[in-house]
Design an enzyme around this catalytic site. Structure first.
Site, PDB file in Angstrom:
ATOM      1  N   GLY A  12      59.713   5.020   2.835  1.00 14.20           N
ATOM      2  CA  GLY A  12      60.753   4.601   3.760  1.00 14.20           C
ATOM      3  C   GLY A  12      61.954   4.058   3.027  1.00 14.20           C
ATOM      4  O   GLY A  12      62.684   3.210   3.547  1.00 14.20           O
ATOM      5  N   GLY A  13      62.194   4.552   1.829  1.00 15.12           N
ATOM      6  CA  GLY A  13      63.237   3.988   0.972  1.00 15.12           C
ATOM      7  C   GLY A  13      64.622   4.557   1.167  1.00 15.12           C
ATOM      8  O   GLY A  13      65.541   4.175   0.443  1.00 15.12           O
ATOM      9  N   SER A  14      64.796   5.450   2.125  1.00  8.38           N
ATOM     10  CA  SER A  14      66.102   6.077   2.295  1.00  8.38           C
ATOM     11  C   SER A  14      67.034   5.299   3.219  1.00  8.38           C
ATOM     12  O   SER A  14      68.223   5.606   3.302  1.00  8.38           O
ATOM     13  CB  SER A  14      65.932   7.505   2.832  1.00  8.38           C
ATOM     14  OG  SER A  14      65.378   7.497   4.141  1.00  8.38           O
ATOM     15  N   ARG A  15      66.506   4.296   3.929  1.00  2.00           N
ATOM     16  CA  ARG A  15      67.347   3.557   4.864  1.00  2.00           C
ATOM     17  C   ARG A  15      66.706   2.216   5.221  1.00  2.00           C
ATOM     18  O   ARG A  15      65.571   1.934   4.853  1.00  2.00           O
ATOM     19  CB  ARG A  15      67.573   4.366   6.144  1.00  2.00           C
ATOM     20  CG  ARG A  15      66.292   4.665   6.893  1.00  2.00           C
ATOM     21  CD  ARG A  15      66.566   5.434   8.182  1.00  2.00           C
ATOM     22  NE  ARG A  15      65.349   5.621   8.960  1.00  2.00           N
ATOM     23  CZ  ARG A  15      65.328   6.074  10.211  1.00  2.00           C
ATOM     24  NH1 ARG A  15      66.459   6.389  10.816  1.00  2.00           N
ATOM     25  NH2 ARG A  15      64.189   6.212  10.854  1.00  2.00           N
ATOM     26  N   VAL A  64      54.533  10.619   4.672  1.00  2.00           N
ATOM     27  CA  VAL A  64      53.552   9.691   4.121  1.00  2.00           C
ATOM     28  C   VAL A  64      52.174   9.812   4.770  1.00  2.00           C
ATOM     29  O   VAL A  64      51.187   9.329   4.215  1.00  2.00           O
ATOM     30  CB  VAL A  64      54.035   8.224   4.230  1.00  2.00           C
ATOM     31  CG1 VAL A  64      55.261   7.995   3.373  1.00  2.00           C
ATOM     32  CG2 VAL A  64      54.289   7.842   5.682  1.00  2.00           C
ATOM     33  N   SER A 140      55.375  -6.036  11.129  1.00  2.00           N
ATOM     34  CA  SER A 140      56.388  -6.428  12.097  1.00  2.00           C
ATOM     35  C   SER A 140      55.907  -7.645  12.872  1.00  2.00           C
ATOM     36  O   SER A 140      54.693  -7.853  13.038  1.00  2.00           O
ATOM     37  CB  SER A 140      56.657  -5.283  13.078  1.00  2.00           C
ATOM     38  OG  SER A 140      57.409  -5.710  14.204  1.00  2.00           O
ATOM     39  N   TYR A 153      53.325   0.960  18.695  1.00  2.00           N
ATOM     40  CA  TYR A 153      53.998   0.423  17.506  1.00  2.00           C
ATOM     41  C   TYR A 153      53.349  -0.893  17.089  1.00  2.00           C
ATOM     42  O   TYR A 153      53.031  -1.101  15.913  1.00  2.00           O
ATOM     43  CB  TYR A 153      55.480   0.212  17.818  1.00  2.00           C
ATOM     44  CG  TYR A 153      56.273  -0.398  16.693  1.00  2.00           C
ATOM     45  CD1 TYR A 153      56.746   0.383  15.645  1.00  2.00           C
ATOM     46  CD2 TYR A 153      56.571  -1.764  16.676  1.00  2.00           C
ATOM     47  CE1 TYR A 153      57.479  -0.179  14.612  1.00  2.00           C
ATOM     48  CE2 TYR A 153      57.310  -2.331  15.661  1.00  2.00           C
ATOM     49  CZ  TYR A 153      57.761  -1.541  14.627  1.00  2.00           C
ATOM     50  OH  TYR A 153      58.485  -2.105  13.597  1.00  2.00           O
ATOM     51  N   ALA A 154      53.136  -1.794  18.052  1.00  2.00           N
ATOM     52  CA  ALA A 154      52.525  -3.093  17.752  1.00  2.00           C
ATOM     53  C   ALA A 154      51.117  -2.922  17.206  1.00  2.00           C
ATOM     54  O   ALA A 154      50.706  -3.619  16.269  1.00  2.00           O
ATOM     55  CB  ALA A 154      52.513  -3.968  19.000  1.00  2.00           C
ATOM     56  N   ILE A 186      65.585  -7.083  13.177  1.00  7.14           N
ATOM     57  CA  ILE A 186      66.475  -6.952  12.032  1.00  7.14           C
ATOM     58  C   ILE A 186      67.522  -5.883  12.333  1.00  7.14           C
ATOM     59  O   ILE A 186      67.219  -4.867  12.962  1.00  7.14           O
ATOM     60  CB  ILE A 186      65.691  -6.549  10.763  1.00  7.14           C
ATOM     61  CG1 ILE A 186      64.506  -7.512  10.533  1.00  7.14           C
ATOM     62  CG2 ILE A 186      66.606  -6.525   9.542  1.00  7.14           C
ATOM     63  CD1 ILE A 186      64.884  -8.966  10.305  1.00  7.14           C
TER      64      ILE A 186
END
Length: 242
Positions: A12-15, A64, A140, A153-154, A186
């Protein structure tokens, strides 16, 4: 340059949070390998990273959740160490459970939770051989706080907390530290438009959404502190207290 000479792999390093962590770690001297699905986005992200004399940042485009890609990456980098693994790849949800498509359920779980599991599973052996390493999993606040329209998601993010806590018991004796970050709301592409009228900010004791750089600062603390192990670190502006 507290991470000089360290090799860091960031999914997840692109953004968003992943990219902010990569930029800070690179500024501290680490050489970063960015993982993501989109090669163009990865290349743009890698070009934005600070570079010192010996740093040669690279990108590896893949999903991933696919074990074949992880195995290939590890095989192709047999001689390259991994000092710090950051699992930050994730996708969000904005639908009630009964309206969520079957495919979306699988996609969220596979990316957020299963992808994190594979990252740990395939890179922990490399760290064990080195007798040192640091794992930072990005969960999260939803993992403990929940949220309307975020059930899957949770659940995926709660799984990351359980994974990290259990992993900490398993790898500590090999000199490997495992910790988890729990960011609140965030300012990222994922939360864009959620606070147009400032209503969300009023729910947060600090009165605003957090910044990706503030999450990156927390990740740097976990990377540097040699006794930080099995930490669940909230970065939420106090929202977890409400």
């Amino acid at each position: 340059m507290s991470l000089l000479g360290k090799r860091c792999i960031i999914s997840g390093g692109s953004r968003g949070i992943g990219l902010a962590i990569a930029r800070l770690f690179a500024a501290e001297g680490a050489t970063c390998t960015l993982i993501g699905r989109n090669q163009e986005a990865l290349s743009t992200a890698a070009e934005s990273l600070p570079r010192h004399n010996s740093q040669d940042h690279e990108t590896v485009p893949f999903d991933v959740s696919n074990t074949n890609y992880w195995m290939k990456m590890v095989a192709d980098r047999k001689t390259v160490k991994c000092d710090i693994l950051v699992n930050a790849a994730g996708i969000s949800q904005n639908s009630f459970l009964f309206n969520t498509a079957h495919g979306d359920v699988s996609k969220i779980i596979n990316t957020n939770l299963t992808g994190t599991i594979w990252g740990c599973k395939f890179l922990v052996p490399k760290m064990m051989k080195q007798k040192e390493g640091c794992i930072i999993n990005v969960s999260s606040l939803m993992a403990i706080h929940g949220g309307r329209g975020a059930s899957i998601y949770a659940a995926s993010k709660a799984g990351i907390v359980g994974l990290t806590r259990s992993l900490a018991w398993e790898v500590g004796r090999f000199g490997i530290r495992a910790n988890v970050l729990l960011p609140g709301y965030i300012q990222t592409e994922m939360t864009e438009g959620m606070d147009k009228n400032g209503e969300l900010s009023t729910l947060i004791p600090m009165g605003r959404l957090g910044l990706v750089d503030e999450v990156a600062d927390a990740a740097l603390f976990l990377a540097k502190n040699s006794y930080a192990h099995n930490c669940v670190l909230n970065i939420d502006g106090g929202l977890s207290a409400t």
